[in-house]
Scaffold this motif. Structure first.
Motif, PDB file in Angstrom:
ATOM      1  N   ARG A 196       7.103  15.088   1.385  1.00 49.21           N
ATOM      2  CA  ARG A 196       8.008  16.191   1.020  1.00 49.21           C
ATOM      3  C   ARG A 196       7.310  17.541   1.136  1.00 49.21           C
ATOM      4  O   ARG A 196       7.930  18.553   1.427  1.00 49.21           O
ATOM      5  N   HIS A 197       5.985  17.539   0.945  1.00 48.92           N
ATOM      6  CA  HIS A 197       5.233  18.797   1.023  1.00 48.92           C
ATOM      7  C   HIS A 197       4.553  18.977   2.377  1.00 48.92           C
ATOM      8  O   HIS A 197       3.710  19.868   2.548  1.00 48.92           O
ATOM      9  N   GLY A 198       4.893  18.126   3.355  1.00 50.99           N
ATOM     10  CA  GLY A 198       4.385  18.308   4.721  1.00 50.99           C
ATOM     11  C   GLY A 198       2.901  18.026   4.876  1.00 50.99           C
ATOM     12  O   GLY A 198       2.218  18.692   5.673  1.00 50.99           O
ATOM     13  N   LEU A 199       2.378  17.023   4.155  1.00 51.55           N
ATOM     14  CA  LEU A 199       0.941  16.754   4.178  1.00 51.55           C
ATOM     15  C   LEU A 199       0.640  15.379   4.777  1.00 51.55           C
ATOM     16  O   LEU A 199       1.288  14.385   4.411  1.00 51.55           O
ATOM     17  N   HIS A 200      -0.353  15.310   5.666  1.00 52.36           N
ATOM     18  CA  HIS A 200      -0.816  14.021   6.185  1.00 52.36           C
ATOM     19  C   HIS A 200      -1.445  13.224   5.048  1.00 52.36           C
ATOM     20  O   HIS A 200      -1.945  13.806   4.079  1.00 52.36           O
ATOM     21  N   VAL A 201      -1.464  11.892   5.198  1.00 53.32           N
ATOM     22  CA  VAL A 201      -1.950  11.041   4.095  1.00 53.32           C
ATOM     23  C   VAL A 201      -2.914   9.973   4.579  1.00 53.32           C
ATOM     24  O   VAL A 201      -2.663   9.295   5.581  1.00 53.32           O
ATOM     25  N   LEU A 202      -3.992   9.809   3.818  1.00 51.52           N
ATOM     26  CA  LEU A 202      -4.824   8.611   3.902  1.00 51.52           C
ATOM     27  C   LEU A 202      -4.620   7.904   2.567  1.00 51.52           C
ATOM     28  O   LEU A 202      -4.911   8.478   1.510  1.00 51.52           O
ATOM     29  N   CYS A 203      -4.095   6.672   2.607  1.00 56.44           N
ATOM     30  CA  CYS A 203      -3.752   5.963   1.373  1.00 56.44           C
ATOM     31  C   CYS A 203      -4.587   4.687   1.243  1.00 56.44           C
ATOM     32  O   CYS A 203      -4.750   3.950   2.217  1.00 56.44           O
ATOM     33  N   GLU A 204      -5.100   4.443   0.060  1.00 61.01           N
ATOM     34  CA  GLU A 204      -5.872   3.219  -0.185  1.00 61.01           C
ATOM     35  C   GLU A 204      -4.983   1.983   0.004  1.00 61.01           C
ATOM     36  O   GLU A 204      -3.762   2.039  -0.126  1.00 61.01           O
ATOM     37  N   LYS A 205      -5.644   0.873   0.298  1.00 59.92           N
ATOM     38  CA  LYS A 205      -4.950  -0.401   0.360  1.00 59.92           C
ATOM     39  C   LYS A 205      -4.789  -0.968  -1.045  1.00 59.92           C
ATOM     40  O   LYS A 205      -5.567  -0.557  -1.919  1.00 59.92           O
ATOM     41  N   PRO A 206      -3.907  -1.893  -1.326  1.00 61.21           N
ATOM     42  CA  PRO A 206      -2.761  -2.218  -0.487  1.00 61.21           C
ATOM     43  C   PRO A 206      -1.779  -1.050  -0.539  1.00 61.21           C
ATOM     44  O   PRO A 206      -1.616  -0.423  -1.583  1.00 61.21           O
ATOM     45  N   LEU A 207      -1.137  -0.748   0.600  1.00 62.82           N
ATOM     46  CA  LEU A 207      -0.327   0.470   0.672  1.00 62.82           C
ATOM     47  C   LEU A 207       0.718   0.530  -0.441  1.00 62.82           C
ATOM     48  O   LEU A 207       0.972   1.581  -1.000  1.00 62.82           O
ATOM     49  N   ALA A 208       1.362  -0.606  -0.726  1.00 65.46           N
ATOM     50  CA  ALA A 208       2.355  -0.613  -1.813  1.00 65.46           C
ATOM     51  C   ALA A 208       2.550  -2.040  -2.285  1.00 65.46           C
ATOM     52  O   ALA A 208       1.888  -2.954  -1.809  1.00 65.46           O
ATOM     53  N   VAL A 264      -4.488 -10.318  -1.351  1.00 66.95           N
ATOM     54  CA  VAL A 264      -3.781  -9.030  -1.273  1.00 66.95           C
ATOM     55  C   VAL A 264      -4.756  -7.881  -1.525  1.00 66.95           C
ATOM     56  O   VAL A 264      -4.703  -6.851  -0.854  1.00 66.95           O
ATOM     57  N   ASP A 265      -5.664  -8.070  -2.461  1.00 67.26           N
ATOM     58  CA  ASP A 265      -6.547  -6.963  -2.828  1.00 67.26           C
ATOM     59  C   ASP A 265      -7.678  -6.775  -1.815  1.00 67.26           C
ATOM     60  O   ASP A 265      -7.891  -5.675  -1.327  1.00 67.26           O
ATOM     61  N   CYS A 266      -8.395  -7.854  -1.505  1.00 70.63           N
ATOM     62  CA  CYS A 266      -9.557  -7.745  -0.604  1.00 70.63           C
ATOM     63  C   CYS A 266      -9.257  -8.295   0.785  1.00 70.63           C
ATOM     64  O   CYS A 266      -9.720  -7.739   1.782  1.00 70.63           O
ATOM     65  N   GLY A 267      -8.515  -9.385   0.844  1.00 66.03           N
ATOM     66  CA  GLY A 267      -8.293 -10.085   2.122  1.00 66.03           C
ATOM     67  C   GLY A 267      -7.606  -9.222   3.170  1.00 66.03           C
ATOM     68  O   GLY A 267      -7.757  -9.466   4.375  1.00 66.03           O
ATOM     69  N   VAL A 268      -6.876  -8.187   2.728  1.00 71.03           N
ATOM     70  CA  VAL A 268      -6.205  -7.309   3.706  1.00 71.03           C
ATOM     71  C   VAL A 268      -7.218  -6.685   4.664  1.00 71.03           C
ATOM     72  O   VAL A 268      -6.915  -6.457   5.833  1.00 71.03           O
ATOM     73  N   HIS A 269      -8.441  -6.415   4.180  1.00 65.74           N
ATOM     74  CA  HIS A 269      -9.477  -5.860   5.065  1.00 65.74           C
ATOM     75  C   HIS A 269      -9.793  -6.861   6.180  1.00 65.74           C
ATOM     76  O   HIS A 269      -9.896  -6.504   7.357  1.00 65.74           O
ATOM     77  N   GLN A 290       2.724 -12.732   1.911  1.00 64.49           N
ATOM     78  CA  GLN A 290       3.462 -13.955   2.263  1.00 64.49           C
ATOM     79  C   GLN A 290       2.588 -15.177   2.018  1.00 64.49           C
ATOM     80  O   GLN A 290       3.055 -16.200   1.529  1.00 64.49           O
ATOM     81  N   ALA A 291       1.312 -15.065   2.370  1.00 65.53           N
ATOM     82  CA  ALA A 291       0.394 -16.184   2.181  1.00 65.53           C
ATOM     83  C   ALA A 291       0.289 -16.516   0.693  1.00 65.53           C
ATOM     84  O   ALA A 291       0.408 -17.683   0.290  1.00 65.53           O
ATOM     85  N   THR A 292       0.097 -15.481  -0.121  1.00 66.62           N
ATOM     86  CA  THR A 292      -0.074 -15.701  -1.565  1.00 66.62           C
ATOM     87  C   THR A 292       1.206 -16.294  -2.157  1.00 66.62           C
ATOM     88  O   THR A 292       1.162 -17.248  -2.945  1.00 66.62           O
ATOM     89  N   GLU A 293       2.372 -15.751  -1.738  1.00 71.20           N
ATOM     90  CA  GLU A 293       3.638 -16.262  -2.273  1.00 71.20           C
ATOM     91  C   GLU A 293       3.862 -17.719  -1.874  1.00 71.20           C
ATOM     92  O   GLU A 293       4.342 -18.526  -2.666  1.00 71.20           O
ATOM     93  N   SER A 294       3.483 -18.063  -0.632  1.00 63.60           N
ATOM     94  CA  SER A 294       3.708 -19.447  -0.193  1.00 63.60           C
ATOM     95  C   SER A 294       2.820 -20.405  -0.991  1.00 63.60           C
ATOM     96  O   SER A 294       3.235 -21.504  -1.344  1.00 63.60           O
ATOM     97  N   VAL A 295       1.611 -19.971  -1.300  1.00 60.10           N
ATOM     98  CA  VAL A 295       0.705 -20.838  -2.069  1.00 60.10           C
ATOM     99  C   VAL A 295       1.246 -21.025  -3.496  1.00 60.10           C
ATOM    100  O   VAL A 295       1.237 -22.133  -4.036  1.00 60.10           O
ATOM    101  N   ILE A 296       1.763 -19.929  -4.067  1.00 62.27           N
ATOM    102  CA  ILE A 296       2.334 -20.027  -5.431  1.00 62.27           C
ATOM    103  C   ILE A 296       3.543 -20.969  -5.413  1.00 62.27           C
ATOM    104  O   ILE A 296       3.683 -21.847  -6.263  1.00 62.27           O
ATOM    105  N   ALA A 297       4.405 -20.801  -4.393  1.00 66.54           N
ATOM    106  CA  ALA A 297       5.620 -21.622  -4.316  1.00 66.54           C
ATOM    107  C   ALA A 297       5.294 -23.102  -4.138  1.00 66.54           C
ATOM    108  O   ALA A 297       6.032 -23.963  -4.614  1.00 66.54           O
ATOM    109  N   ASN A 298       4.194 -23.398  -3.461  1.00 69.12           N
ATOM    110  CA  ASN A 298       3.853 -24.803  -3.178  1.00 69.12           C
ATOM    111  C   ASN A 298       2.876 -25.390  -4.187  1.00 69.12           C
ATOM    112  O   ASN A 298       2.353 -26.480  -3.978  1.00 69.12           O
TER     113      ASN A 298
END
Ligand SMILES: NC(=O)c1ccc[n+]([C@@H]2O[C@H](COP(=O)([O-])OP(=O)(O)OC[C@H]3O[C@@H](n4cnc5c(N)ncnc54)[C@H](O)[C@@H]3O)[C@@H](O)[C@H]2O)c1
Length: 333
Positions: free
Chosen positions: A79-91, A178-183, A319-327
């Motif tokens: 909204r303020h017209g600024l480029h972003v570098l965002c930490e993981k996980p993005l959301a 999700v926290d580390c494996g994304v790297h 998706q990987a984490t959710e599938s493991v929880i579901a199974n």
């Protein structure tokens, strides 16, 4: 935006030390965190008020708040017209990440994900060797990081032994993949230059969070290569002398690349012989900021991980984490 552990350990010193960047202002809703960071890094402007922060004359924003606040902060930056570098996980979910990407694209702004592992000299060299075909064609990758996430318990200043709040937070946000494996997932795509077309995961529970604290993820790439990522937060997490294991193995049709972070051992074995290279840390925030500054100046992404890279890695990990929880087998067979 966000003056906690990773901002003070990595982002703030790197912004200060990168040619072409100037640390203009910081924001944190917690006045104590804000003051501590301002004093440590001699920041000219510091705000607990978001509107005042955005009115302070900025060109770009680095988001280092906890993940649940990333979407809001990126929306405000757009909204303020600024480029972003965002930490993981993005959301916290794909829809929120997609919204971040769309908001930034509509505002014609760049959105980058803080995948700092890419910029380790080890990782850069692996990418170059893979591109040049030094080990032939990549067929298999093993990326392992099993560690204790700084231990299960913490002792408070009153001497009370409590579950580490940092660990609890990371487990509730999705756990180790999700926290580390994304790297690692990002590296697997980046090194091979090949998208993941199929995935399968398994996990184990050492503790009793919803997410498994030890996970195995198998990825099939478009190219026919396979990647296995193993991540744990509970490896020796109650031991008085905890131990980590962090390694990369890239197996090609004509050789292997091996990296052991803990011994800083980095070698390549091919039919022409074995070459040993200097080891390095697995992270390189300084390198990421060098690339970020270049992207801001030129408008070209270069090696910077984009919002899309952040989306793909987070989607695969969730998706990987959710599938493991579901199974999960609720009672042992
Ligand atoms: N790339 C890496 O290697 C790496 C390593 C650690 C953490 N991280 C990521 O960095 C982010 C922050 O992690 P951390 O360990 O520094 O957390 P932290 O809890 O130590 O710090 C977060 C800071 O953000 C502040 N905050 C809270 N709400 C906010 C908001 N709405 N806007 C701005 N700031 C707000 C908090 O007061 C705190 O000072 C997370 O997304 C985490 O996954 C990345």
């Amino acid at each position: 935006m966000g003056c906690g552990m990773i901002a003070r350990y990595a982002h703030l010193p790197c912004i200060k030390n990168t040619c072409g960047l100037e640390l203009a202002a910081i924001y944190d809703p917690n006045p104590e965190h804000l003051r501590a960071a301002q004093e440590q890094f001699h920041v000219p402007q510091a705000f607990t008020d978001e509107a005042a922060f955005f009115a302070s004359g900025l060109d770009a924003v680095v988001v280092t708040s906890p993940a649940p606040f990333h979407l809001h902060n990126v929306r405000e930056a757009a909204r303020h017209g600024l480029h972003v570098l965002c930490e993981k996980p993005l959301a916290m979910n794909d829809a929120d990440i997609q919204q971040m990407i769309d908001l930034m694209a509509d505002a014609k702004l760049m959105l980058f994900t803080g995948f700092c592992y890419r910029f380790s000299p080890v990782s850069m060299q692996i990418r170059e060797m893979v591109r040049q075909g030094v080990i032939g064609e990549v067929r298999s990758q093993r990326l392992i990081y099993i560690w204790n996430l700084h231990g299960r318990y913490e002792t408070t200043w009153t001497g009370e032994r409590i579950e580490s709040p940092r660990r609890v937070g990371r487990m509730l946000e999705g756990g180790p993949m999700v926290d580390c494996g994304v790297h690692q997932i990002d590296l697997a795509r980046w090194w091979t230059g090949s998208e993941v077309v199929r995935q399968q995961a398994a996990g184990a529970w050492v503790e009793n969070y919803e997410a498994p604290d030890h996970m195995y993820l198998h990825l099939d790439h478009e190219s026919g290569a396979h990647t296995m990522v193993e991540m744990s937060f509970s490896y020796s997490h109650t031991a008085s002398e905890p131990i980590n294991h962090f390694s990369y193995h890239i197996i090609g049709t004509d050789g292997v690349i091996r990296y052991d972070r803990d011994g800083w051992h980095f070698e390549v074995r091919t039919p022409h012989g074995t070459t040993f290279y200097p080891g390095h840390d697995e992270k390189n925030f300084g390198g990421m900021y060098y690339a970020f500054a270049e992207a801001l100046e030129t408008g070209f992404t270069g090696d910077m991980p984009t919002g899309y890279d952040g989306l793909v890695a987070t989607r695969i990990a969730r998706q990987a984490t959710e599938s493991v929880i579901a199974n999960r087998l609720l009672s042992p067979v």
